[in-house]
Design a protein around this motif. Sequence first.
Motif, PDB file in Angstrom:
ATOM      1  N   TYR A  51      41.930  50.239  39.928  1.00  0.00           N
ATOM      2  CA  TYR A  51      40.855  49.483  40.559  1.00  0.00           C
ATOM      3  C   TYR A  51      41.405  48.260  41.296  1.00  0.00           C
ATOM      4  CZ  TYR A  51      37.362  52.216  37.971  1.00  0.00           C
ATOM      5  OH  TYR A  51      36.579  53.225  37.477  1.00  0.00           O
ATOM      6  N   TYR A  52      42.327  47.540  40.660  1.00  0.00           N
ATOM      7  CA  TYR A  52      42.865  46.328  41.276  1.00  0.00           C
ATOM      8  C   TYR A  52      43.646  46.668  42.553  1.00  0.00           C
ATOM      9  CZ  TYR A  52      45.452  42.032  42.025  1.00  0.00           C
ATOM     10  OH  TYR A  52      45.991  40.893  42.598  1.00  0.00           O
ATOM     11  N   TYR A  53      44.398  47.746  42.502  1.00  0.00           N
ATOM     12  CA  TYR A  53      45.164  48.169  43.682  1.00  0.00           C
ATOM     13  C   TYR A  53      44.221  48.464  44.857  1.00  0.00           C
ATOM     14  CZ  TYR A  53      48.425  50.808  46.592  1.00  0.00           C
ATOM     15  OH  TYR A  53      49.204  51.256  47.648  1.00  0.00           O
ATOM     16  N   ASN A  54      43.130  49.189  44.587  1.00  0.00           N
ATOM     17  CA  ASN A  54      42.169  49.541  45.649  1.00  0.00           C
ATOM     18  C   ASN A  54      41.440  48.312  46.185  1.00  0.00           C
ATOM     19  OD1 ASN A  54      42.827  52.246  45.406  1.00  0.00           O
ATOM     20  ND2 ASN A  54      41.160  52.683  43.965  1.00  0.00           N
ATOM     21  N   ILE A  55      41.088  47.400  45.266  1.00  0.00           N
ATOM     22  CA  ILE A  55      40.405  46.174  45.696  1.00  0.00           C
ATOM     23  C   ILE A  55      41.333  45.319  46.551  1.00  0.00           C
ATOM     24  CG2 ILE A  55      39.337  44.033  44.889  1.00  0.00           C
ATOM     25  CD1 ILE A  55      38.428  45.608  42.382  1.00  0.00           C
ATOM     26  N   SER A  56      42.588  45.190  46.126  1.00  0.00           N
ATOM     27  CA  SER A  56      43.555  44.397  46.890  1.00  0.00           C
ATOM     28  C   SER A  56      43.799  45.007  48.262  1.00  0.00           C
ATOM     29  CB  SER A  56      44.874  44.296  46.115  1.00  0.00           C
ATOM     30  OG  SER A  56      44.693  43.644  44.883  1.00  0.00           O
ATOM     31  N   SER A  57      43.884  46.322  48.327  1.00  0.00           N
ATOM     32  CA  SER A  57      44.083  46.996  49.620  1.00  0.00           C
ATOM     33  C   SER A  57      42.905  46.734  50.547  1.00  0.00           C
ATOM     34  CB  SER A  57      44.270  48.496  49.404  1.00  0.00           C
ATOM     35  OG  SER A  57      45.401  48.758  48.609  1.00  0.00           O
ATOM     36  N   PHE A  58      41.706  46.791  50.000  1.00  0.00           N
ATOM     37  CA  PHE A  58      40.501  46.523  50.788  1.00  0.00           C
ATOM     38  C   PHE A  58      40.539  45.097  51.338  1.00  0.00           C
ATOM     39  CE2 PHE A  58      36.173  44.803  51.012  1.00  0.00           C
ATOM     40  CZ  PHE A  58      35.565  45.724  51.850  1.00  0.00           C
ATOM     41  N   ILE A  59      40.918  44.144  50.496  1.00  0.00           N
ATOM     42  CA  ILE A  59      40.976  42.744  50.928  1.00  0.00           C
ATOM     43  C   ILE A  59      42.000  42.579  52.049  1.00  0.00           C
ATOM     44  CG2 ILE A  59      41.615  40.417  50.211  1.00  0.00           C
ATOM     45  CD1 ILE A  59      40.483  41.094  47.439  1.00  0.00           C
ATOM     46  N   ARG A  90      38.897  35.055  45.801  1.00  0.00           N
ATOM     47  CA  ARG A  90      38.682  33.943  44.866  1.00  0.00           C
ATOM     48  C   ARG A  90      38.281  34.444  43.492  1.00  0.00           C
ATOM     49  NH1 ARG A  90      36.094  31.850  49.520  1.00  0.00           N
ATOM     50  NH2 ARG A  90      34.066  32.514  48.666  1.00  0.00           N
ATOM     51  N   GLY A  91      37.448  35.493  43.472  1.00  0.00           N
ATOM     52  CA  GLY A  91      36.977  36.017  42.191  1.00  0.00           C
ATOM     53  C   GLY A  91      38.067  36.663  41.363  1.00  0.00           C
ATOM     54  N   LEU A  92      39.089  37.213  42.019  1.00  0.00           N
ATOM     55  CA  LEU A  92      40.186  37.872  41.297  1.00  0.00           C
ATOM     56  C   LEU A  92      41.203  36.880  40.747  1.00  0.00           C
ATOM     57  CD1 LEU A  92      40.880  40.979  43.565  1.00  0.00           C
ATOM     58  CD2 LEU A  92      39.692  40.902  41.371  1.00  0.00           C
ATOM     59  N   LYS A  93      41.003  35.595  41.033  1.00  0.00           N
ATOM     60  CA  LYS A  93      41.928  34.597  40.501  1.00  0.00           C
ATOM     61  C   LYS A  93      41.936  34.611  38.977  1.00  0.00           C
ATOM     62  CE  LYS A  93      43.092  29.674  40.854  1.00  0.00           C
ATOM     63  NZ  LYS A  93      43.239  29.474  39.411  1.00  0.00           N
ATOM     64  N   SER A  94      40.773  34.821  38.371  1.00  0.00           N
ATOM     65  CA  SER A  94      40.726  34.868  36.900  1.00  0.00           C
ATOM     66  C   SER A  94      41.531  36.053  36.369  1.00  0.00           C
ATOM     67  CB  SER A  94      39.275  34.962  36.426  1.00  0.00           C
ATOM     68  OG  SER A  94      38.682  36.165  36.885  1.00  0.00           O
ATOM     69  N   TYR A  95      41.527  37.159  37.104  1.00  0.00           N
ATOM     70  CA  TYR A  95      42.331  38.316  36.683  1.00  0.00           C
ATOM     71  C   TYR A  95      43.824  38.005  36.794  1.00  0.00           C
ATOM     72  CZ  TYR A  95      44.389  42.997  36.820  1.00  0.00           C
ATOM     73  OH  TYR A  95      45.172  44.112  36.568  1.00  0.00           O
ATOM     74  N   ARG A  96      44.216  37.374  37.881  1.00  0.00           N
ATOM     75  CA  ARG A  96      45.631  37.030  38.050  1.00  0.00           C
ATOM     76  C   ARG A  96      46.070  36.011  36.999  1.00  0.00           C
ATOM     77  NH1 ARG A  96      43.742  36.281  43.541  1.00  0.00           N
ATOM     78  NH2 ARG A  96      43.953  38.227  44.723  1.00  0.00           N
ATOM     79  N   ASP A  97      45.193  35.048  36.710  1.00  0.00           N
ATOM     80  CA  ASP A  97      45.508  34.068  35.664  1.00  0.00           C
ATOM     81  C   ASP A  97      45.672  34.745  34.313  1.00  0.00           C
ATOM     82  OD1 ASP A  97      45.400  32.069  37.547  1.00  0.00           O
ATOM     83  OD2 ASP A  97      43.355  31.450  37.043  1.00  0.00           O
ATOM     84  N   THR A  98      44.876  35.774  34.056  1.00  0.00           N
ATOM     85  CA  THR A  98      44.993  36.519  32.797  1.00  0.00           C
ATOM     86  C   THR A  98      46.340  37.217  32.709  1.00  0.00           C
ATOM     87  OG1 THR A  98      42.596  36.869  32.726  1.00  0.00           O
ATOM     88  CG2 THR A  98      43.954  38.328  31.375  1.00  0.00           C
ATOM     89  N   LEU A  99      46.792  37.805  33.827  1.00  0.00           N
ATOM     90  CA  LEU A  99      48.099  38.469  33.829  1.00  0.00           C
ATOM     91  C   LEU A  99      49.228  37.462  33.593  1.00  0.00           C
ATOM     92  CD1 LEU A  99      47.801  41.035  36.778  1.00  0.00           C
ATOM     93  CD2 LEU A  99      47.439  41.422  34.334  1.00  0.00           C
ATOM     94  N   ILE A 100      49.097  36.263  34.179  1.00  0.00           N
ATOM     95  CA  ILE A 100      50.113  35.226  33.958  1.00  0.00           C
ATOM     96  C   ILE A 100      50.139  34.810  32.492  1.00  0.00           C
ATOM     97  CG2 ILE A 100      50.746  32.839  34.503  1.00  0.00           C
ATOM     98  CD1 ILE A 100      49.616  33.332  37.318  1.00  0.00           C
ATOM     99  N   THR A 101      48.940  34.680  31.916  1.00  0.00           N
ATOM    100  CA  THR A 101      48.850  34.329  30.496  1.00  0.00           C
ATOM    101  C   THR A 101      49.504  35.402  29.631  1.00  0.00           C
ATOM    102  OG1 THR A 101      46.803  33.118  30.886  1.00  0.00           O
ATOM    103  CG2 THR A 101      47.271  33.754  28.613  1.00  0.00           C
ATOM    104  N   LEU A 102      49.230  36.659  29.932  1.00  0.00           N
ATOM    105  CA  LEU A 102      49.809  37.763  29.154  1.00  0.00           C
ATOM    106  C   LEU A 102      51.321  37.817  29.341  1.00  0.00           C
ATOM    107  CD1 LEU A 102      47.187  40.599  29.779  1.00  0.00           C
ATOM    108  CD2 LEU A 102      47.583  39.332  27.665  1.00  0.00           C
TER     109      LEU A 102
END
Length: 630
Positions: A51-59, A90-102
């Motif tokens: 899902y993230y790959y497809n969303i990023s490609s769309f952006i 902007r909305g995916l920033k929380s997802y990226r922050d989660t990956l950094i935390t992990l």
Amino acid sequence: MYGDLLLALSGHPGSIFVRDSGGEFHISEDTPCLAPHEASLLNRILKIAKYYYNISSFINVYKNIIKIRRTRDPPNAGLYTTALCFGLDRGLKSYRDTLITLDGIVRDNPNIPLSLLQFHLDKFQNLFPILAYIIDEIKTNEHMKGCKILELLHEQSACGIPFVKELLSELLQSCHSVFYQQLSAWVLHGQVKDYFIEFFIREVPELDDEGNPYENEGGLFAKFELNFDMVPKYISSRVIQTIHFIGSSVHIFGTKEYSSNPLQEKDEKLFVSLLQSLQAKDKFCPIEFERVIEIMREKVAQQLYNLVMNEGKLLETLQLFKDFFLLGRGELFLAFIDSADNMMQHVSSKKSSDNDINRLFLKSYTQLGFPNEDHIEKFRFKFIDDLEKSGLAKEVPSKWNDLSLTYDVHWPLHILFTAEVMEEYNKIFMCLLKLSRCQIALQTAWSISMRCGEKFEDKLLNLRSNVAYLTDQLQYYLHVDVLETNYTALLRDIKSTTDFEAISKAHRKFLGEIQAWSFLSGGTDHDGTAQAVAQLIDLVLILAFKISYKFIHGSDQGPSISTLESQYGKVAAMMVSLLERSAARQHNSLMNQLLLRVDYNGFFSKKRNELIEKIQHVTLSIKSNNINSI
């Protein structure tokens, strides 16, 4: 392995977690043996990666679309999709922050359980499928663009999961920023800033898809029309139409040197502050939005009212329409009919006839001593060749039935008196003109009988008198009960408001009432009555000419007067019967007044009953003969 997993979740497949041709992320076949529960959990987590790959490609594809349309642009590219992409980023920033935390957790403790990663990523298992659905709709549905994206986001935001609802609301707010920019250009300047055809208001093209002149309702909305394909459902149709009215009015203000700005300065400042207050809100509130639009409508409607009343001189124009289209200046049309009647029997070419009839009308106007007013030049007669004539109308050899009256509507009254409205006025004019011709023809017949000085049959004189009485009652009903009453009501409604839309509504009601009670409308209640009245007027006109001919020559020409008298009696009786039925159904005082005047002594009712008895007698005779033959 955790490092490769986090890379895959960032949209970068590797040697352990690969991406196949279908876009799915899965565990490589070369990966050492994993426990079944670990493989199952990894596959569940890897769905997020897809899902993230497809969303990023769309952006990446849609984010940097320039404001010039190109054939190579992706489907449904535009300002709304660009705004959506910025919101998604902007909305995916929380997802990226989660990956950094992990990543930090994994570095500190490489032996953490896989379920801990699942715990941190679980909220995205609910969010990403919804985002993927929105993206798929935009890419595959050719109509999912512009304001329809607002509708899609609004529908998806009706979610019970707080995290998902919050992010979708942020996406909706991001797209609303484009909407408010387009709305501001429309309500402040009457302009449509729409490079990608995404707004629900569009400029009317000159030609349609087939190359023919494009037709719309005209008037105030002649330049711009609603694009219903782009209307979001969460904004009511009434509010959409109000927005259409506001911008169209502001555009009208700017078409002439009415003021330095389309809107008055104080109103423009108010509109800007109202729009800024809407845009500053975290969530779209339909009630607040409707309240703001209504405030704008009131201001614009009042300014448009002042424009048509002061610049357009509406009351003076309505008086002119009453004098000419509604035959308010009866003496003028009496003189005009008298002077033009001979010409109507010998009409040649259409162009020369148009000029000749207008010269006669202007001559009649001047001879009666009316002031040399400029407005008389705005009225013009013309002949229409394709009017359908009834069989009765063909009995009268003239071009009166083809004569129509036009008026050169000036700015800004064209927003009120559209081509359709002028056609309705002309329809009323033609009906009143024919009835006036009937009255004049009957008066002429009486004048001829007096000049001849011979003793004519009392029956013929009584016939002329009876027909003239019915004609006079119809004339009085139309001019006093219908026209004067409704015109007075129209003026009262106009003077009691400062709202242009109220004026427009009152004027539409005025025309509707006149057409309905003049038996001109196509309503079901008047269909039969309208046909009977039209036949009666044609018969009266023919009878008047036949009676005059017999007074002069002493004999009939064409159909005998007795035959026409019989037809007249049947049609008149039928008209009275239909009027009684209509009056009983509607309980209307106008219809009852007409019935009282026409049939005050029961003359036509008696004729109708005699006709019914005769038909019943004939029917019984036929049945009796059929039985005897058996």
